[in-house]
Design a protein around this motif. Structure first.
Motif, PDB file in Angstrom:
ATOM      1  N   ARG A  69     -10.434  -0.951   4.379  1.00  0.00           N
ATOM      2  CA  ARG A  69     -11.209  -2.108   3.902  1.00  0.00           C
ATOM      3  C   ARG A  69     -11.235  -2.148   2.380  1.00  0.00           C
ATOM      4  N   ALA A  70     -11.406  -0.992   1.734  1.00  0.00           N
ATOM      5  CA  ALA A  70     -11.435  -0.941   0.269  1.00  0.00           C
ATOM      6  C   ALA A  70     -10.090  -1.378  -0.310  1.00  0.00           C
ATOM      7  N   ARG A  71      -9.003  -0.947   0.308  1.00  0.00           N
ATOM      8  CA  ARG A  71      -7.661  -1.352  -0.153  1.00  0.00           C
ATOM      9  C   ARG A  71      -7.479  -2.860  -0.041  1.00  0.00           C
ATOM     10  N   VAL A  72      -7.845  -3.411   1.107  1.00  0.00           N
ATOM     11  CA  VAL A  72      -7.682  -4.854   1.324  1.00  0.00           C
ATOM     12  C   VAL A  72      -8.623  -5.640   0.406  1.00  0.00           C
ATOM     13  N   THR A  73      -9.837  -5.152   0.223  1.00  0.00           N
ATOM     14  CA  THR A  73     -10.780  -5.829  -0.673  1.00  0.00           C
ATOM     15  C   THR A  73     -10.255  -5.852  -2.095  1.00  0.00           C
ATOM     16  N   SER A  74      -9.558  -4.792  -2.503  1.00  0.00           N
ATOM     17  CA  SER A  74      -8.939  -4.768  -3.828  1.00  0.00           C
ATOM     18  C   SER A  74      -7.899  -5.879  -3.957  1.00  0.00           C
ATOM     19  N   ALA A  75      -7.083  -6.065  -2.913  1.00  0.00           N
ATOM     20  CA  ALA A  75      -6.096  -7.157  -2.923  1.00  0.00           C
ATOM     21  C   ALA A  75      -6.792  -8.514  -2.964  1.00  0.00           C
ATOM     22  N   LEU A  76      -7.878  -8.641  -2.206  1.00  0.00           N
ATOM     23  CA  LEU A  76      -8.641  -9.889  -2.174  1.00  0.00           C
ATOM     24  C   LEU A  76      -9.237 -10.190  -3.551  1.00  0.00           C
ATOM     25  N   ASP A  77      -9.757  -9.168  -4.203  1.00  0.00           N
ATOM     26  CA  ASP A  77     -10.329  -9.351  -5.547  1.00  0.00           C
ATOM     27  C   ASP A  77      -9.268  -9.826  -6.542  1.00  0.00           C
ATOM     28  N   LYS A  78      -8.064  -9.274  -6.428  1.00  0.00           N
ATOM     29  CA  LYS A  78      -6.976  -9.711  -7.306  1.00  0.00           C
ATOM     30  C   LYS A  78      -6.656 -11.188  -7.064  1.00  0.00           C
ATOM     31  N   ALA A  79      -6.655 -11.594  -5.794  1.00  0.00           N
ATOM     32  CA  ALA A  79      -6.368 -12.996  -5.463  1.00  0.00           C
ATOM     33  C   ALA A  79      -7.478 -13.913  -5.976  1.00  0.00           C
ATOM     34  N   ILE A  80      -8.731 -13.461  -5.845  1.00  0.00           N
ATOM     35  CA  ILE A  80      -9.861 -14.273  -6.294  1.00  0.00           C
ATOM     36  C   ILE A  80      -9.826 -14.458  -7.813  1.00  0.00           C
ATOM     37  N   SER A  81      -9.402 -13.430  -8.534  1.00  0.00           N
ATOM     38  CA  SER A  81      -9.372 -13.522 -10.001  1.00  0.00           C
ATOM     39  C   SER A  81      -8.119 -14.217 -10.537  1.00  0.00           C
ATOM     40  N   ALA A  82      -7.159 -14.520  -9.660  1.00  0.00           N
ATOM     41  CA  ALA A  82      -5.947 -15.225 -10.095  1.00  0.00           C
ATOM     42  C   ALA A  82      -6.286 -16.643 -10.535  1.00  0.00           C
ATOM     43  N   GLU A  83      -5.434 -17.198 -11.353  1.00  0.00           N
ATOM     44  CA  GLU A  83      -5.676 -18.540 -11.886  1.00  0.00           C
ATOM     45  C   GLU A  83      -5.613 -19.615 -10.804  1.00  0.00           C
ATOM     46  N   ALA A  84      -4.720 -19.455  -9.826  1.00  0.00           N
ATOM     47  CA  ALA A  84      -4.540 -20.471  -8.779  1.00  0.00           C
ATOM     48  C   ALA A  84      -5.827 -20.657  -7.978  1.00  0.00           C
ATOM     49  N   GLU A  85      -6.144 -21.912  -7.679  1.00  0.00           N
ATOM     50  CA  GLU A  85      -7.336 -22.207  -6.886  1.00  0.00           C
ATOM     51  C   GLU A  85      -7.134 -21.846  -5.421  1.00  0.00           C
ATOM     52  N   ALA A 106     -10.060  -6.737   7.998  1.00  0.00           N
ATOM     53  CA  ALA A 106     -10.639  -5.977   6.883  1.00  0.00           C
ATOM     54  C   ALA A 106     -11.131  -6.907   5.778  1.00  0.00           C
ATOM     55  N   ALA A 107     -10.420  -8.006   5.532  1.00  0.00           N
ATOM     56  CA  ALA A 107     -10.853  -8.984   4.528  1.00  0.00           C
ATOM     57  C   ALA A 107     -12.166  -9.644   4.942  1.00  0.00           C
ATOM     58  N   LEU A 108     -12.310  -9.942   6.232  1.00  0.00           N
ATOM     59  CA  LEU A 108     -13.551 -10.548   6.718  1.00  0.00           C
ATOM     60  C   LEU A 108     -14.707  -9.569   6.613  1.00  0.00           C
ATOM     61  N   ASP A 109     -14.434  -8.296   6.836  1.00  0.00           N
ATOM     62  CA  ASP A 109     -15.470  -7.280   6.686  1.00  0.00           C
ATOM     63  C   ASP A 109     -15.840  -7.136   5.210  1.00  0.00           C
ATOM     64  N   GLY A 110     -14.824  -7.032   4.343  1.00  0.00           N
ATOM     65  CA  GLY A 110     -15.082  -6.851   2.925  1.00  0.00           C
ATOM     66  C   GLY A 110     -15.782  -8.036   2.279  1.00  0.00           C
ATOM     67  N   ALA A 111     -15.374  -9.248   2.638  1.00  0.00           N
ATOM     68  CA  ALA A 111     -15.930 -10.448   1.995  1.00  0.00           C
ATOM     69  C   ALA A 111     -17.232 -10.924   2.625  1.00  0.00           C
TER      70      ALA A 111
END
Length: 199
Positions: free
Chosen positions: A121-137, A150-155
């Motif tokens: 979950r921590a690994r996937v949440t890290s990927a999710l955080d990178k996507a959230i901070s990206a410029e693309a909407e 894991a993303a649903l658990d993390g978010a």
């Protein structure tokens, strides 16, 4: 508002025979190829500005079939490592070790040399955080069923025991308004949703 589109790869050759694959690099089945192509118009309608994919072939090939051959390969989006269970038939696991398998599905057990849920979950949440901070909407992440759970658990704090397996070539959407994150779409397909998908 930021949106993360999470697509599970199309059916793989091992999904088709219900064999647990984890990080084994298994190809799409012919059916999986067709499923990915069928999902492409739905995904295209969201016009993602950034596309990330797991570096495993079944996900990267799905991204290409969705029209994103140039998707950025992101190892953080790999499926959960199932260690000693890699390649085992799911039915056999359920028969031989029903409690362990149920615990694994619930995120409370890891097979020998496998990845524990909290680390995954921590690994996937890290990927999710990178996507959230990206410029693309709108960011498309082509990945795996376990990654989506894991993303649903993390978010959202939605534990894996509360989520059905994510179907092949399905779309799940997480939105991140200024308030709390929310689930907008789960397990959407262009065919009848699969509610008993193999892991």
């Amino acid at each position: 508002m930021k949106r993360i589109l999470l697509v599970r790869h199309g059916e793989s050759e091992w999904n088709a025979i219900r064999r647990l694959q984890g990080q084994a690099d298994i190809e799409l089945s012919e059916r999986g190829t067709q499923q990915a192509r069928a999902l492409a118009p739905m995904v295209a309608s969201f016009n993602p500005g950034l596309v990330l994919t797991s570096d495993l072939k079944r996900a990267a090939n799905t991204a290409a079939l969705l029209g994103h051959e140039d998707a950025v390969r992101e190892p953080l989006l790999r499926e959960q490592n199932v260690g000693a269970w890699t390649g085992m038939e799911i039915a056999q696991l359920i028969e031989d070790a029903p409690g362990a398998y149920a615990g694994w599905r619930a995120g409370t057990f890891a097979p020998e040399n496998g990845e524990i849920w909290a680390d995954f979950r921590a690994r996937v949440t890290s990927a999710l955080d990178k996507a959230i901070s990206a410029e693309a909407e709108t960011v498309l992440m082509v990945c795996h069923g376990g990654v989506i759970r894991a993303a649903l658990d993390g978010a959202l704090g939605l534990p894996p025991a509360r989520i059905i397996p994510v179907g092949p070539a399905s779309l799940t959407i997480l939105a991140f308004p200024k308030s709390e994150p929310r689930l907008e779409v789960f397990n959407a397909t262009t065919f009848a949703p699969v509610i008993d998908a193999p892991d």
